[in-house]
Write a protein that holds these residues in place. Structure first.
Motif, PDB file in Angstrom:
ATOM      1  N   HIS A  43      -5.861  -0.039  -4.187  1.00 46.80           N
ATOM      2  CA  HIS A  43      -5.065   0.796  -3.285  1.00 46.80           C
ATOM      3  C   HIS A  43      -4.452  -0.006  -2.141  1.00 46.80           C
ATOM      4  O   HIS A  43      -3.379   0.266  -1.681  1.00 46.80           O
ATOM      5  CB  HIS A  43      -5.932   1.895  -2.687  1.00 46.80           C
ATOM      6  CG  HIS A  43      -6.740   2.657  -3.691  1.00 46.80           C
ATOM      7  ND1 HIS A  43      -7.712   2.075  -4.467  1.00 46.80           N
ATOM      8  CD2 HIS A  43      -6.725   3.970  -4.031  1.00 46.80           C
ATOM      9  CE1 HIS A  43      -8.262   3.000  -5.252  1.00 46.80           C
ATOM     10  NE2 HIS A  43      -7.676   4.153  -5.007  1.00 46.80           N
ATOM     11  N   MET A  44      -5.192  -0.979  -1.654  1.00 51.83           N
ATOM     12  CA  MET A  44      -4.761  -1.783  -0.516  1.00 51.83           C
ATOM     13  C   MET A  44      -4.339  -0.930   0.685  1.00 51.83           C
ATOM     14  O   MET A  44      -3.284  -1.149   1.290  1.00 51.83           O
ATOM     15  CB  MET A  44      -3.606  -2.708  -0.906  1.00 51.83           C
ATOM     16  CG  MET A  44      -4.035  -4.019  -1.534  1.00 51.83           C
ATOM     17  SD  MET A  44      -5.410  -4.851  -0.738  1.00 51.83           S
ATOM     18  CE  MET A  44      -5.075  -6.561  -1.006  1.00 51.83           C
ATOM     19  N   LEU A  60      -4.129  -0.107   4.360  1.00 51.08           N
ATOM     20  CA  LEU A  60      -4.138  -1.116   5.417  1.00 51.08           C
ATOM     21  C   LEU A  60      -5.444  -1.117   6.215  1.00 51.08           C
ATOM     22  O   LEU A  60      -5.911  -2.140   6.664  1.00 51.08           O
ATOM     23  CB  LEU A  60      -2.949  -0.883   6.359  1.00 51.08           C
ATOM     24  CG  LEU A  60      -1.839  -1.901   6.268  1.00 51.08           C
ATOM     25  CD1 LEU A  60      -2.048  -3.064   7.178  1.00 51.08           C
ATOM     26  CD2 LEU A  60      -1.659  -2.415   4.852  1.00 51.08           C
ATOM     27  N   GLU A  61      -6.023   0.067   6.351  1.00 45.63           N
ATOM     28  CA  GLU A  61      -7.284   0.144   7.098  1.00 45.63           C
ATOM     29  C   GLU A  61      -8.462  -0.032   6.141  1.00 45.63           C
ATOM     30  O   GLU A  61      -8.652   0.766   5.228  1.00 45.63           O
ATOM     31  CB  GLU A  61      -7.414   1.519   7.759  1.00 45.63           C
ATOM     32  CG  GLU A  61      -8.709   1.693   8.509  1.00 45.63           C
ATOM     33  CD  GLU A  61      -9.152   3.155   8.657  1.00 45.63           C
ATOM     34  OE1 GLU A  61      -9.887   3.432   9.607  1.00 45.63           O
ATOM     35  OE2 GLU A  61      -8.764   4.003   7.833  1.00 45.63           O
ATOM     36  N   THR A  73      -6.981   8.280   9.325  1.00 42.87           N
ATOM     37  CA  THR A  73      -7.331   7.378   8.244  1.00 42.87           C
ATOM     38  C   THR A  73      -6.116   6.530   7.877  1.00 42.87           C
ATOM     39  O   THR A  73      -5.048   7.075   7.608  1.00 42.87           O
ATOM     40  CB  THR A  73      -7.866   8.218   7.065  1.00 42.87           C
ATOM     41  OG1 THR A  73      -9.089   8.831   7.501  1.00 42.87           O
ATOM     42  CG2 THR A  73      -8.116   7.395   5.826  1.00 42.87           C
ATOM     43  N   GLY A  74      -6.317   5.223   7.918  1.00 43.09           N
ATOM     44  CA  GLY A  74      -5.202   4.282   7.757  1.00 43.09           C
ATOM     45  C   GLY A  74      -4.838   4.012   6.321  1.00 43.09           C
ATOM     46  O   GLY A  74      -4.980   2.909   5.818  1.00 43.09           O
ATOM     47  N   GLY A  75      -4.374   5.049   5.653  1.00 40.20           N
ATOM     48  CA  GLY A  75      -4.054   4.949   4.234  1.00 40.20           C
ATOM     49  C   GLY A  75      -5.280   5.295   3.428  1.00 40.20           C
ATOM     50  O   GLY A  75      -6.410   4.997   3.816  1.00 40.20           O
ATOM     51  N   PHE A 115      -4.807   7.088  -0.350  1.00 44.03           N
ATOM     52  CA  PHE A 115      -4.268   7.086  -1.724  1.00 44.03           C
ATOM     53  C   PHE A 115      -5.315   7.406  -2.783  1.00 44.03           C
ATOM     54  O   PHE A 115      -5.171   6.999  -3.946  1.00 44.03           O
ATOM     55  CB  PHE A 115      -3.619   5.727  -2.036  1.00 44.03           C
ATOM     56  CG  PHE A 115      -2.722   5.213  -0.948  1.00 44.03           C
ATOM     57  CD1 PHE A 115      -1.568   5.901  -0.619  1.00 44.03           C
ATOM     58  CD2 PHE A 115      -3.053   4.081  -0.220  1.00 44.03           C
ATOM     59  CE1 PHE A 115      -0.744   5.451   0.405  1.00 44.03           C
ATOM     60  CE2 PHE A 115      -2.238   3.629   0.806  1.00 44.03           C
ATOM     61  CZ  PHE A 115      -1.083   4.315   1.112  1.00 44.03           C
ATOM     62  N   ILE A 171      -3.991  11.386   6.190  1.00 42.47           N
ATOM     63  CA  ILE A 171      -4.276  10.039   5.688  1.00 42.47           C
ATOM     64  C   ILE A 171      -2.980   9.249   5.625  1.00 42.47           C
ATOM     65  O   ILE A 171      -2.888   8.252   4.920  1.00 42.47           O
ATOM     66  CB  ILE A 171      -4.953  10.102   4.297  1.00 42.47           C
ATOM     67  CG1 ILE A 171      -4.161  11.005   3.347  1.00 42.47           C
ATOM     68  CG2 ILE A 171      -6.384  10.600   4.419  1.00 42.47           C
ATOM     69  CD1 ILE A 171      -4.729  11.093   1.931  1.00 42.47           C
ATOM     70  N   GLY A 172      -1.998   9.731   6.327  1.00 42.06           N
ATOM     71  CA  GLY A 172      -0.696   9.079   6.315  1.00 42.06           C
ATOM     72  C   GLY A 172       0.388   9.985   5.765  1.00 42.06           C
ATOM     73  O   GLY A 172       1.534   9.924   6.159  1.00 42.06           O
ATOM     74  N   GLN A 211       3.688   6.691   8.968  1.00 42.54           N
ATOM     75  CA  GLN A 211       2.813   7.552   8.162  1.00 42.54           C
ATOM     76  C   GLN A 211       1.390   7.402   8.676  1.00 42.54           C
ATOM     77  O   GLN A 211       1.038   7.999   9.681  1.00 42.54           O
ATOM     78  CB  GLN A 211       2.975   7.254   6.675  1.00 42.54           C
ATOM     79  CG  GLN A 211       4.341   7.754   6.156  1.00 42.54           C
ATOM     80  CD  GLN A 211       4.466   7.739   4.641  1.00 42.54           C
ATOM     81  OE1 GLN A 211       3.488   7.842   3.919  1.00 42.54           O
ATOM     82  NE2 GLN A 211       5.685   7.628   4.153  1.00 42.54           N
ATOM     83  N   CYS A 212       0.570   6.587   8.036  1.00 40.30           N
ATOM     84  CA  CYS A 212      -0.803   6.500   8.543  1.00 40.30           C
ATOM     85  C   CYS A 212      -0.844   5.837   9.909  1.00 40.30           C
ATOM     86  O   CYS A 212      -1.746   6.073  10.697  1.00 40.30           O
ATOM     87  CB  CYS A 212      -1.711   5.781   7.557  1.00 40.30           C
ATOM     88  SG  CYS A 212      -1.636   3.980   7.630  1.00 40.30           S
ATOM     89  N   PHE A 261      -1.291   2.688  10.738  1.00 36.47           N
ATOM     90  CA  PHE A 261      -2.169   1.533  10.934  1.00 36.47           C
ATOM     91  C   PHE A 261      -1.359   0.244  11.076  1.00 36.47           C
ATOM     92  O   PHE A 261      -1.736  -0.654  11.806  1.00 36.47           O
ATOM     93  CB  PHE A 261      -3.149   1.414   9.761  1.00 36.47           C
ATOM     94  CG  PHE A 261      -4.404   0.667  10.097  1.00 36.47           C
ATOM     95  CD1 PHE A 261      -5.413   1.284  10.832  1.00 36.47           C
ATOM     96  CD2 PHE A 261      -4.595  -0.648   9.697  1.00 36.47           C
ATOM     97  CE1 PHE A 261      -6.586   0.599  11.156  1.00 36.47           C
ATOM     98  CE2 PHE A 261      -5.759  -1.337  10.014  1.00 36.47           C
ATOM     99  CZ  PHE A 261      -6.753  -0.712  10.747  1.00 36.47           C
ATOM    100  N   CYS A 295       2.157   2.479   3.093  1.00 36.63           N
ATOM    101  CA  CYS A 295       2.501   3.905   3.019  1.00 36.63           C
ATOM    102  C   CYS A 295       3.990   4.180   2.863  1.00 36.63           C
ATOM    103  O   CYS A 295       4.378   5.041   2.094  1.00 36.63           O
ATOM    104  CB  CYS A 295       2.048   4.631   4.286  1.00 36.63           C
ATOM    105  SG  CYS A 295       0.294   4.564   4.608  1.00 36.63           S
TER     106      CYS A 295
END
Ligand code: FAD
Ligand code: FES
Ligand code: FES
Lengths: 771, 154, 290
Positions: free
Chosen positions: A194-195, A197-198, A246-248, A250, A486-487, B96-97, B99, B134
């Motif tokens: 998923h990568m 970012l967080e 939540t930083g991403g 997916f 979550i984005g 979006q997120c 971060f 994102c």
């Protein structure tokens, strides 16, 4: 209740106030100022650090875990193993085969064995290295064929098959008889990381006796609560779970949320100290769930007139060490096996197979990305075999109102795939691009991909969602949903639905971070249900509150309820709009009259029917449809593929916010391109060797193609608020096939596996003599 | 003792050699707008400006900023160029997120400060070190170009 | 990933100070940008060393043109190289290579000296410097000497530097009628380590190659030159056939391995493609026609 109509009748507006319009997200400013808090931003300095001692063996019996030396490292608070788990030592999602901490057997390199709790990271690291785990190695299997072979080592159960699925529709033998052309191939879709970012982070604080508060990144606070309570042997109300921004995610954090929260929570209650568990990037890549790898064996037939006659598929899903979401994932692939086309005769057999590798889990597109990678190439091949245009061939077979899906579900509303396909064909000048174009060492080609994706649960499993809304004395509102930000912005989508129904100003709504102590259970943020289910629960809460506001306002305005209009956080009589009552005054009056200023919204999907034995029935509440055209350039000297342009289209039911739709589509295009041509998780003997951004490369800004304006089709889903369907997941599914079909168009080469990296492309060109 | 300027204010901090600038900022000085995404210089989430240049703070040792000016987005909250960037990001849906957002804003800021009318390619190059999973970058690139247009004199 | 631990950091303001530390302290190692050292420590664990930060030593930084030579200080960042008009004019291959090293953030921090002394076979600044005939100035407290840059590299991540030595300068001559080109293959368009890279330097005399030099990266344990091929084409009349011949011959010189970034076979084949592209571009840059 047919929500789309109810709402338009109820609101009786020529034009919606906010729904369908571009609006600035309520959370954007905080994020742009750097004031938005993610989990690790809450963790105070000097918080006890938790680290996980993980298996270094892919498959082995644990003979002994010796923590005595490690415990002597100065600064170590404690080290916890399976025997310290007070509740059930079990964290599996679908099947109860996944221990929370392993003490008997390990199933992949990365299986958790012990939790080291120490005053800081360096100490924790030192102690972690001092924990001695003695193993008795067992033979390990690293691919599905080895796992299925006679006499293969048993990972969890005899023959290593976790689950099976099946569909039998029509008469497959007749299907083959009716076929004038048949194409067959085997496809392999690998892991994808998923990568986000967080990286994963969880923070747990013991709250007196018998309560713990957890702040973490996740996709479902109530799922986390359930899993953690089970591990702790506690009641649900003893565990308070707060989802931090939540930083991403997916899909990833739907799976990791319970794990990381469990580690932090157990450490916190065992030591009586706040505890923090933060993963680093290499841990995320090495041990957390990925997109499930899968093999499809496809056989598809069509008659001379270009009608699909039969599809037969054998699906072998590699689940890795634990089944996790595999049963659901496999059902989705099984149920969507024909792609968005009507096929009279279908036979699908699926099985999910264990191996001793990092396990699969939720990921945007949930099975359907891999499925369409295969199914859409099959359709393309048939078109070429029949010498038909790939768009025309698809159009002849595409699902429409009245069609029946792979699992014989009759589609009676909200089917816009034909419009999507026609839209991208027109926008991309498809008919003019039927010949590949050579430019120096490069060849340009165009390809198309279609997709559909069931929203909410598979197999008619009941699905429901909840939300709550409260209007305060000054007319401001608090909205609560456990659908997580979550984005993707779903909670903001809910707020827009609320604002539309209540007529309040958008910025008068505060969306609370989900907190299981106060937020109703909306069920998880997955399965394309965040807006479609969660948003409808929001609408339910808003309608209830609206009724009370209207009742009071009509009285105050001295007019019939039907004449009351709510907008700009005021009420007025449509016939006499000069007199306006601000919400603050109405709320005061509501209290006096005993009208509840808080409301609870609850929404259940209509009951459906599904027969698991034949795999037939009303499978999904509704489907989102998408189509894309991709333009690629292949450098025939270097094998480098560049995706130069994408034309996307999607039937979203109803646009709640065009920026959100575009945002999801653009992000999905990037992730889809990454999967198609560059992302390549590599393993050696079951160990992930691409453990950072350096080796597991994903698209950067320079890898961004030109993206044409999204063609938005609105075929409303009659049972959701305003008719909206999920967009985040379906958006990725059509991209990968569009890209691989474009690569075929450019080079004449078919790839049965991805990613089509420069070295693979080069090799294929060389072998085909096309270099 | 490291002495440096952080967002215009003087800071003295006893940082060991083994502490990264990122950890000093986030953990010790509470500047949590700087994010930790990879700790390897690969993702750009930890980007700060050092003497005006974007760098990844996760692979810089804290004592190495002795005497330098370190700037995070907190120090640019009132900056007119940063305000334009924020506006554009909001209008284009480039968040979006969130971060990656602080790091991207700093890279974008440094670009537009030195190059008032960047080409699309220059924008992409300026933020290639800031990974965003994102948005697919489209809205971000548009936002930076929009902000450039708004601040340009003509 | 491992926490950083067990090393110290010293920041001498003068070269002499640095050299003294290098020769008196046991386990001393230079650091400048740290863009190689710190990620490596995090991956493999820290080494118990005294890191000697050369970043404050002014005389080690900058680009100068003097007596027909270009001098580059080792702490010069890739951004400085990229924005230097002198480099762009005299060593276009080095300019282009700087563009492709890392991201803006890395170019602002990483240095040319670090790139070379890290001795990665994929170091992007090595091939351009090699073809420009660069020499490296190696210095200890006791003595300094110049060596051809090629001799600096001993193996993957290994140089000939003794524990008390540092690289204090680089130089290469500027020659009229010469030009160069740098080419690389990455796995994406955005910043990423080279799967293969190559640089070519040519001097043109009318339509002939008066001088030709070729260097390759990521195809051997160190960056390499291809003298056999250079000898083959030196003095010849330039043509597409000659380019093909050179490119094919380079494939024989390349001895790459398989790794997560690409296969050996791919690297070999790409060597030919890159050498071709570089030869063409360098030739055109001298005003030559094809
Ligand atoms: C995200 C990322 C992307 C990257 N991309 C690329 C790329 O595309 N291409 C590429 O080539 N590199 C790349 N690199 C590697 C790195 O940035 C470069 O090699 C950089 O030039 C190193 O310089 P530095 O000053 O940071 O070195 P440091 O890490 O400070 O030092 C590197 C090594 O050189 C030694 N050293 C440094 N200076 C001297 C000196 N004067 N004398 C003796 N020894 C010395 C050090 O002891 C150490 O062993 C990348 C790195 C990162 C983190
Ligand atoms: S955290 Fe520094 S670049 Fe990723
Ligand atoms: S907005 Fe999530 S990573 Fe960029």
């Amino acid at each position: 209740m047919e929500y789309d109509r109810i709402l338009s009748d109820l609101l009786n507006r020529d034009e919606y106030l906010v729904v369908g319009k571009k609006t600035v997200r309520l959370d954007a400013l905080d994020k742009l100022l750097g004031k938005a808090r993610f989990t690790s931003d809450y963790i105070p300095k000097n918080t006890m650090t938790v680290k996980v001692v993980r298996s270094t063996m892919p498959h082995a019996l644990i003979k002994r875990v010796d923590t005595s030396t490690a415990l002597m490292v100065p600064g170590v608070v404690t080290i916890l193993t399976a025997k310290d788990v007070p509740g059930e030592n079990e964290i599996g999602y679908a099947l109860p085969e996944q221990p929370f901490l392993n003490d008997k057997k390990v199933h992949y390199v990365g299986d958790p064995i012990a939790l080291v709790c120490a005053i800081d990271e360096t100490t924790a690291q030192e102690a972690m290295e001092a924990v001695v785990v003695e193993y008795e190695p067992l033979p390990a299997v690293f691919d599905i064929d080895a796992a299925l072979a006679e006499g293969a080592p048993i990972i969890h159960k005899e023959n290593n098959v976790a689950v099976k699925t099946k569909i039998r529709k029509g008469d497959i033998a007749k299907g083959w008889k009716d076929s004038d052309v048949v194409v067959e191939d085997t496809y392999w879709s690998p892991y994808q990381e998923h990568m986000c970012l967080e990286p994963e982070a969880a923070y747990a604080v013991p709250d007196g006796v018998g309560k713990v508060t957890i702040i973490a990144c996740m996709q479902s606070p109530h799922l986390v609560r359930e899993k953690v309570a089970r591990v702790l042997g506690w009641k649900l109300n003893q565990v308070r779970v707060i989802q931090a921004l939540t930083g991403g995610a997916f899909g990833k954090k739907d799976d990791t949320g319970p794990l990381i929260s469990g580690y932090a929570a157990l450490a916190a209650i065992k030591t009586g100290k706040p505890a923090a568990y933060i993963m680093d990037r290499s841990e995320v890549l090495s041990v957390t769930p990925k997109r499930f790898p899968v093999r499809f064996k496809y056989r598809s037939g069509a008659d001379g007139k270009g009608k699909l006659t039969a599809v037969e598929v054998e699906i072998t899903l590699e689940v890795g060490a634990y089944a996790n979401r595999a049963p659901f994932w496999l059902w989705r692939q099984t149920a969507h096996a024909c792609g968005p086309y009507e096929v009279p005769n279908v036979a699908v057999d699926g099985r999910a197979v264990y191996t001793n590798k990092v396990y699969g889990g939720s990921y945007r597109g949930f099975g359907n990305l891999a499925l369409h990678f295969a199914a859409e190439q099959q359709v393309d091949k048939l078109a070429y075999e029949l010498d038909m245009d790939p768009v025309d061939f698809r159009m002849k077979n595409i699902l429409r109102i009245g069609s029946r899906t792979t699992c014989d579900q009759l589609l009676d509303n909200s089917v816009g795939i034909d419009k999507c396909l026609a839209g991208v064909a027109a926008a991309s000048d498809w008919a003019k691009h039927r010949e590949p174009v050579r430019i120096g060492t490069k060849i340009r080609g165009w390809g198309v991909g279609c997709a559909y994706h069931g929203n909410s649960t598979s197999r008619s499993t009941p699905d429901w969602s909840a939300a709550s809304l409260m209007i305060h004395g000054d007319g401001s509102l608090t909205y609560r949903t456990a659908i997580c930000e979550i984005g993707q912005g779903s909670p903001f989508g809910h707020a827009k639905i609320v604002a539309e129904i209540i007529g309040c100003n958008l910025d008068s709504i505060k969306i609370e971070q989900p907190d299981t102590d106060s937020t109703p259970d909306s069920k998880p943020t997955h399965g394309s249900r965040g807006l479609m289910m969660g948003g409808t629960a929001a609408a339910d809460a808003a309608i209830k509150l609206r009724e009370r506001i209207i009742r009071v306002a009509s009285n105050m305005l001295d007019c019939p309820e039907a004449h009351v209009e709510l907008r700009d956080s005021q009420a007025y009589n449509r016939k006499k709009p000069s007199v306006k009552i601000p919400f603050a005054e109405i709320v005061e009056e509501m209290h006096i009259r005993g009208e509840n200023p808080a409301s609870y919204g609850f929404y259940t999907s209509p009951r459906r029917f599904f027969d698991v034995d034949t795999g037939l029935g009303y499978n999904y509440a509704v489907y989102t449809f998408a189509a894309s055209v991709a333009e690629v350039e292949v450098d025939t000297e270097t094998g480098q593929v560049e995706v130069t342009k994408i034309w996307p289209a999607m039937d979203v039911g109803k646009v709640i916010d065009p920026l959100m739709v575009d945002g999801q589509i653009h992000g999905a295009i990037s992730q889809g391109i990454g999967f198609a041509i560059m992302e390549n998780l590599q393993l050696k003997d079951g160990v992930v060797t691409t453990t950072g951004f350096k080796d597991y490369i994903i698209p950067s800004a320079l890898d961004t193609p030109e993206i044409d304006d999204t063609i938005v089709v609105e075929e409303p889903y009659k049972h959701a608020a305003f008719g909206a369907k999920g967009v985040g997941e379906p958006s990725i599914i059509s991209i990968v096939p569009a890209v691989v079909n474009a690569i075929h168009h450019a080079t004449g080469l078919r790839f049965s596996t991805i990613p089509i990296t420069p070295d693979r492309m080069h090799k294929a060109l060389k072998e085909a003599g096309k270099k | 003792m490291v002495n440096f300027e952080l967002n215009g204010a003087h800071v003295s901090f006893e940082a060991p050699a083994t502490m990264t600038l990122l950890d000093m900022l986030r953990v010790e000085l509470g500047v949590t707008s700087v994010k930790k995404g990879c700790e390897q210089g690969e993702c750009g989430a930890c980007t700060v400006l050092i003497d005006g240049y974007p760098m990844t703070s996760c692979i810089i040792l804290a004592p190495q900023v002795e005497g330098r000016h370190v700037c995070t987005i907190d120090g640019l909250a009132e900056n007119p160029l940063m305000k334009e960037l924020r506006e554009a990001f909001m209008e284009n849906g480039a968040v979006q997120c969130g971060f990656c957002t602080p790091g991207i804003l700093l890279s974008a800021y440094a670009l537009l400060r030195d190059n008032k009318r960047p080409s699309e390619e220059e924008v992409k190059t300026a933020i290639e070190g800031n990974i965003c999973r994102c948005t697919g970058y489209v809205a971000i690139i548009e936002s930076i170009l929009d902000a450039a247009e708004r601040i340009a004199p003509d | 990933m491992k926490p950083l631990t067990g090393f110290s950091l010293l920041r001498p303001p003068t070269l002499v100070g640095a050299l003294e530390m290098m020769s008196t302290l046991e386990h001393a190692q230079p650091i400048v940008g740290g863009t190689d050292i710190i990620p490596t420590f995090k991956d493999l664990g820290s080494k118990p060393v005294h890191l000697i930060d050369l970043g404050l030593i002014e005389e080690l930084n900058g680009i100068m043109e003097e007596d027909g030579k270009i001098l580059i200080g080792p702490t010069t960042t890739h951004t400085q190289i990229l924005t230097s008009k002198v480099i762009e004019k005299t060593a276009p291959a080095l300019h282009d290579a700087a563009r492709w090293i890392g991201s803006v953030q890395i170019r602002n921090r990483g240095t040319i000296g670090g790139n070379l002394c890290n001795a990665s076979p994929a170091a992007d600044s090595a091939p351009p410097l090699l073809v420009h005939g660069a020499e490296a100035h190696i210095c200890s407290l006791e003595e300094g000497h110049w060596i051809p840059l090629l001799e600096l590299f001993k193996g993957p991540k290994m140089t000939v530097l003794k524990p008390n030595e540092i690289l204090i300068g680089l130089r290469f001559p500027t020659i009229a009628g010469a030009s160069s080109s740098f080419q690389r293959i990455g796995r994406r368009k955005g910043f990423t380590l080279s799967v293969v890279n190559a640089a070519v330097y040519v001097e043109r005399k009318d339509d002939a190659l008066k001088e030709a030099r070729i260097a390759l990266g990521s195809v051997a344990p160190t960056p390499i030159r291809a003298p056999v091929v250079e000898d083959k084409i030196r003095g010849k009349k330039m043509s597409e056939e000659l380019i093909d011949e050179a490119a094919e011959a380079c494939v024989e010189v390349a001895k790459p391995i398989d790794d997560v970034r690409g296969t050996a076979e791919y690297r070999k084949d790409m060597t030919a493609v890159l050498v071709k592209r570089a030869l063409r571009e360098a030739w055109r840059r001298t005003g030559g026609e094809l």
